[in-house]
Each structure stands twice: as structure tokens, then as C-alpha cells.
Design a protein around this motif. Structure first.
Motif, PDB file in Angstrom:
ATOM      1  N   UNK A  99       0.808  -1.226   0.000  1.00 23.61           N
ATOM      2  CA  UNK A  99       0.000   0.000   0.000  1.00 23.61           C
ATOM      3  C   UNK A  99       0.835   1.265   0.000  1.00 23.61           C
ATOM      4  N   UNK A 100       2.142   1.160   0.312  1.00 25.91           N
ATOM      5  CA  UNK A 100       3.026   2.315   0.305  1.00 25.91           C
ATOM      6  C   UNK A 100       3.018   3.137   1.566  1.00 25.91           C
ATOM      7  N   UNK A 101       2.150   2.823   2.519  1.00 30.46           N
ATOM      8  CA  UNK A 101       2.101   3.583   3.770  1.00 30.46           C
ATOM      9  C   UNK A 101       3.261   3.224   4.685  1.00 30.46           C
ATOM     10  N   UNK A 102       3.454   4.058   5.720  1.00 30.37           N
ATOM     11  CA  UNK A 102       4.498   3.792   6.700  1.00 30.37           C
ATOM     12  C   UNK A 102       4.221   2.487   7.428  1.00 30.37           C
ATOM     13  N   UNK A 103       5.288   1.823   7.828  1.00 29.75           N
ATOM     14  CA  UNK A 103       5.165   0.570   8.574  1.00 29.75           C
ATOM     15  C   UNK A 103       5.201   0.785  10.076  1.00 29.75           C
ATOM     16  N   UNK A 104       5.079   2.045  10.515  1.00 28.54           N
ATOM     17  CA  UNK A 104       5.039   2.334  11.949  1.00 28.54           C
ATOM     18  C   UNK A 104       3.881   1.564  12.581  1.00 28.54           C
ATOM     19  N   UNK A 105       4.179   0.811  13.622  1.00 29.86           N
ATOM     20  CA  UNK A 105       3.166  -0.010  14.263  1.00 29.86           C
ATOM     21  C   UNK A 105       3.101  -1.429  13.742  1.00 29.86           C
ATOM     22  N   UNK A 106       3.939  -1.762  12.753  1.00 31.48           N
ATOM     23  CA  UNK A 106       3.957  -3.123  12.220  1.00 31.48           C
ATOM     24  C   UNK A 106       4.475  -4.096  13.273  1.00 31.48           C
ATOM     25  N   UNK A 107       4.006  -5.325  13.210  1.00 37.41           N
ATOM     26  CA  UNK A 107       4.407  -6.336  14.193  1.00 37.41           C
ATOM     27  C   UNK A 107       4.829  -7.613  13.481  1.00 37.41           C
ATOM     28  N   UNK A 137       8.270 -16.484  10.408  1.00 33.04           N
ATOM     29  CA  UNK A 137       7.882 -15.211  11.012  1.00 33.04           C
ATOM     30  C   UNK A 137       7.711 -14.180   9.904  1.00 33.04           C
ATOM     31  N   UNK A 138       6.604 -13.463   9.918  1.00 29.58           N
ATOM     32  CA  UNK A 138       6.329 -12.461   8.899  1.00 29.58           C
ATOM     33  C   UNK A 138       6.020 -11.123   9.551  1.00 29.58           C
ATOM     34  N   UNK A 139       6.209 -10.052   8.772  1.00 31.34           N
ATOM     35  CA  UNK A 139       5.890  -8.703   9.220  1.00 31.34           C
ATOM     36  C   UNK A 139       4.553  -8.309   8.607  1.00 31.34           C
ATOM     37  N   UNK A 140       3.641  -7.801   9.455  1.00 32.94           N
ATOM     38  CA  UNK A 140       2.307  -7.451   8.969  1.00 32.94           C
ATOM     39  C   UNK A 140       2.138  -5.940   8.930  1.00 32.94           C
ATOM     40  N   UNK A 141       1.745  -5.410   7.780  1.00 32.56           N
ATOM     41  CA  UNK A 141       1.501  -3.977   7.635  1.00 32.56           C
ATOM     42  C   UNK A 141       0.292  -3.601   8.481  1.00 32.56           C
ATOM     43  N   UNK A 142       0.371  -2.541   9.293  1.00 30.27           N
ATOM     44  CA  UNK A 142      -0.753  -2.150  10.142  1.00 30.27           C
ATOM     45  C   UNK A 142      -1.912  -1.527   9.366  1.00 30.27           C
ATOM     46  N   UNK A 143      -1.714  -1.217   8.095  1.00 26.70           N
ATOM     47  CA  UNK A 143      -2.745  -0.543   7.311  1.00 26.70           C
ATOM     48  C   UNK A 143      -3.500  -1.509   6.399  1.00 26.70           C
ATOM     49  N   UNK A 144      -2.759  -2.164   5.469  1.00 28.03           N
ATOM     50  CA  UNK A 144      -3.430  -3.046   4.506  1.00 28.03           C
ATOM     51  C   UNK A 144      -3.365  -4.512   4.903  1.00 28.03           C
ATOM     52  N   UNK A 145      -2.671  -4.803   5.997  1.00 29.96           N
ATOM     53  CA  UNK A 145      -2.536  -6.170   6.528  1.00 29.96           C
ATOM     54  C   UNK A 145      -1.756  -7.095   5.604  1.00 29.96           C
ATOM     55  N   UNK A 164      10.036 -10.430   0.829  1.00 28.57           N
ATOM     56  CA  UNK A 164       9.086 -10.754  -0.229  1.00 28.57           C
ATOM     57  C   UNK A 164       7.688 -10.997   0.353  1.00 28.57           C
ATOM     58  N   UNK A 165       6.688 -10.756  -0.468  1.00 31.69           N
ATOM     59  CA  UNK A 165       5.306 -10.956  -0.044  1.00 31.69           C
ATOM     60  C   UNK A 165       4.994 -12.442   0.083  1.00 31.69           C
ATOM     61  N   UNK A 166       4.191 -12.784   1.090  1.00 30.55           N
ATOM     62  CA  UNK A 166       3.750 -14.170   1.243  1.00 30.55           C
ATOM     63  C   UNK A 166       2.246 -14.278   1.022  1.00 30.55           C
ATOM     64  N   UNK A 167       1.644 -13.195   0.522  1.00 35.52           N
ATOM     65  CA  UNK A 167       0.209 -13.192   0.246  1.00 35.52           C
ATOM     66  C   UNK A 167      -0.049 -13.600  -1.206  1.00 35.52           C
ATOM     67  N   UNK A 168      -0.966 -14.514  -1.402  1.00 36.08           N
ATOM     68  CA  UNK A 168      -1.265 -14.991  -2.752  1.00 36.08           C
ATOM     69  C   UNK A 168      -1.804 -13.890  -3.650  1.00 36.08           C
ATOM     70  N   UNK A 169      -2.501 -12.907  -3.059  1.00 30.07           N
ATOM     71  CA  UNK A 169      -3.090 -11.851  -3.869  1.00 30.07           C
ATOM     72  C   UNK A 169      -2.152 -10.673  -4.084  1.00 30.07           C
ATOM     73  N   UNK A 170      -0.911 -10.745  -3.510  1.00 31.06           N
ATOM     74  CA  UNK A 170       0.067  -9.674  -3.687  1.00 31.06           C
ATOM     75  C   UNK A 170       1.442 -10.268  -4.011  1.00 31.06           C
ATOM     76  N   UNK A 171       1.571 -11.121  -5.002  1.00 36.50           N
ATOM     77  CA  UNK A 171       2.841 -11.816  -5.254  1.00 36.50           C
ATOM     78  C   UNK A 171       3.995 -10.897  -5.621  1.00 36.50           C
ATOM     79  N   UNK A 172       3.717  -9.731  -6.192  1.00 37.25           N
ATOM     80  CA  UNK A 172       4.797  -8.841  -6.648  1.00 37.25           C
ATOM     81  C   UNK A 172       5.231  -7.845  -5.583  1.00 37.25           C
ATOM     82  N   UNK A 173       4.500  -7.756  -4.489  1.00 36.07           N
ATOM     83  CA  UNK A 173       4.838  -6.777  -3.448  1.00 36.07           C
ATOM     84  C   UNK A 173       6.088  -7.220  -2.692  1.00 36.07           C
ATOM     85  N   UNK A 174       6.891  -6.269  -2.268  1.00 37.02           N
ATOM     86  CA  UNK A 174       8.071  -6.591  -1.475  1.00 37.02           C
ATOM     87  C   UNK A 174       8.532  -5.358  -0.714  1.00 37.02           C
TER      88      UNK A 174
END
Length: 312
Positions: free
Chosen positions: A240-248, A258-266, A276-286
Motif C-alpha cells: 500500500x506504500x504507507x508507513x510501517x510504523x506499528x507493524x508487528x 515469522x512475517x511482518x504485517x503492515x498495520x494498514x493493509x494487513x 518478499x510478499x507471502x500473500x497470494x493476492x500480492x505476489x509482486x509486493x516486497x
């Protein structure tokens, strides 16, 4: 990935000071130019005389110590400060091939975490031949991360190397011989400006499973610790391009990774493998990795030189 063998806080401060000694000497030499050409030449001659004097003394000490206890040679080269002085004076006991191979071994786990590897094919005079293999196909920034790590390791271990020849895994040359000071810049310059290394000892305080934001050379960097290893990325979700502040960090259901989850778009990213992305619907995201290595005993991070310049 965070290489092992990190120093304590006190040692880190001392290491940071000696690592910048060369810069301070150069600043003082430049200042002597105010007195004219003659003053500058005399200052440079003074530095050479002092350097040669201490070099001669160091050579005699090395000879006497190693003659009495041969195993001391490995202890000497295992210390970053001593090893750097031995290199300056041409007294390092290990041949260039071994130094480069040992240096590549220190960064190989880091390269592996981004899906890549590097192999030493040989050294011919002042030319070293390397071969890269593997890559994080879903994360273009990983290639730059690997290049910086390998370049830094080779230049630190073998400053006498003048050129590096990079050979593709298919045994076909990727490019002609490239000067060591601009290793792989033909590729990197198209996407990223040159990078400067910055000490980041504060990142050592992160606990396992913790995520923290840091300002380094004017850039916001997200660092996280997975087990004993540290990973760093530019602050910005690859989906989503937003800041990762608050990511866990968390473990996804049915997976031990272990994965990092974006607090905005999940969106979820594998921080231990190039972001690299581990979401099937976002394969190109990284995520955009930030190179982080122990340089001269100090945990350091590489960021584009333009970032540091804009803050100065």
C-alpha cells in the motif's frame, strides 16, 4: 542478517573512533593547505615518516611474537584493528585468496537470507573473479543489497585488489573487468545512487520479536530481530506504500515462518528472506532491504549517499 561476534557498547565506541581515524587525519592534512604547498608537503611527509616508523616496529613485534607462538598470527588477524594495520603495512600473514574467501564466508549467511550466493573463482594478480548465483526474484532491491555486501567484504579484506571480474552462473561474462571502487555500479547506478555506510549500534538493543523504527542519515528505517538475527528495511509497505510504523512480527496460521504485517493493509512480508510478499493476492509486493553488516567490529547500515547529503 546480523553476523555474529558483535562487540560490547564500550568496544563499539572505541571501534567507531579508530575506524574514522583515517578521515580525521585527512581533514588535518587538508587544513595544512592553508599554509601553502610547502606546508602541505611537509605535513604529508610527517605522516609518512610516522607511519613507516610504526610499521617497522609492528613488523618486528609480529616477527618476535609469531616466532614464539605461531598461533598468535590467527589471533592478530582476528582483531579488526590489528588486521587493518597489518594490511596497511603489507604484513598480513594470510594470502589474498584466503582473506577474500574468509570475508565472503562472513557475508554468505546474509546473502543466503536474500536468496543469493557468491563464489570466489580465483585471484589473478590484482584481479579477483567472482560468480553470483541465485537471487530473490520477487525483490529487485535484494540484488543491490547483495552487491553492497560483497563489495564491502572484498574491499575491506583485500585493499590491494584493483579490479573485480563478475562472471554469470551460465559461465558467460556479465560485464568487463570493473574497478573495485565501482563494483557493479553499471547496474546499481540505474536504480540506486552510491551508498554510504553508517554505524547503527542502537539496533543491538532490539529484543527477539521486536520491531523498531530508526532515523539513519535522514532516512526512516524499520529494523526487526528474528531470533538472533537482525533485518532492516526502508519504511514503506510494499503493497500500500504507507508507513510501517506499528507493524508487528507474527507467525501465520499453519506456518513456522515469522512475517511482518503492515498495520494498514494487513499485507504480510517474509523479513528473513528479502522482504518478499507471502500473500497470494500480492505476489509482486516486497519491502526494500537495507544492507546491514558488521564493519570493523561495528554494526553498520548502507544508505544512498544522496540521503546523507540532503541532511548535511
Amino acid at each position: 542478517m546480523r553476523p555474529s561476534g558483535s562487540p560490547g557498547v564500550g568496544d563499539t565506541e572505541a571501534d567507531a573512533r579508530w575506524r574514522t581515524a583515517g578521515d580525521r587525519i585527512q581533514v588535518l592534512l587538508d587544513a595544512t593547505a592553508i599554509g601553502g604547498v610547502t606546508a602541505r608537503e611537509r605535513a604529508e611527509q610527517l605522516v609518512r615518516e610516522v607511519t613507516d616508523l610504526y610499521g617497522a616496529g609492528l613488523e618486528r613485534m609480529m616477527t618476535l611474537a609469531v616466532r614464539a607462538m605461531p598461533d598468535l598470527a590467527d589471533d592478530f588477524v582476528g582483531d579488526d584493528l590489528v588486521a587493518s594495520l597489518l594490511l596497511v603495512h603489507g604484513l598480513h600473514p594470510h594470502p589474498v585468496e584466503r582473506r577474500i574467501a574468509d570475508a565472503l564466508d562472513t557475508v554468505r549467511p546474509y546473502l543466503g537470507s536474500h536468496g543469493g550466493d557468491v563464489h570466489l573463482l580465483g585471484v589473478d594478480g590484482e584481479v579477483v573473479r567472482l560468480q553470483f548465483s541465485g537471487s530473490c526474484k520477487s525483490c529487485p532491491s535484494s540484488a543491490v543489497t547483495l552487491e553492497l555486501a560483497v563489495e564491502d567484504a572484498v574491499r575491506a579484506a583485500a585493499p590491494e585488489i584493483a579490479s573485480i571480474e563478475v562472471v554469470a552462473a551460465e559461465k558467460e561474462p556479465v560485464s568487463a573487468v570493473i574497478p573495485a571502487e565501482s563494483l557493479l555500479n553499471r547496474v546499481r547506478a540505474e536504480r540506486h545512487p552510491p551508498a554510504d555506510w553508517h554505524p547503527v549500534p542502537d539496533l543491538e538493543a532490539l529484543s527477539a520479536g521486536e520491531v523498531g523504527g530508526f532515523r539513519v542519515a535522514g532516512a526512516t528505517v524499520l529494523a526487526c530481530r528474528v531470533g538472533d538475527d537482525l533485518f532492516a528495511y526502508r519504511d514503506g509497505c510494499g503493497a500500500c506504500g504507507d508507513s510501517l510504523a506499528g507493524a508487528v512480527l507474527h507467525r501465520r496460521m499453519g506456518s513456522a515462518d515469522v512475517v511482518l504485517r503492515c498495520p494498514h493493509c494487513r499485507a504480510h512480508f517474509d523479513v528473513a528472506h528479502g522482504g518478499r510478499s507471502v500473500d497470494d493476492d500480492r505476489p509482486a509486493a516486497h519491502l526494500e532491504p537495507v544492507p546491514m553488516l558488521v564493519r570493523g567490529g561495528v554494526l553498520s547500515m548502507a544508505l544512498p549517499a544522496a540521503t546523507a547529503e540532503s541532511v548535511a
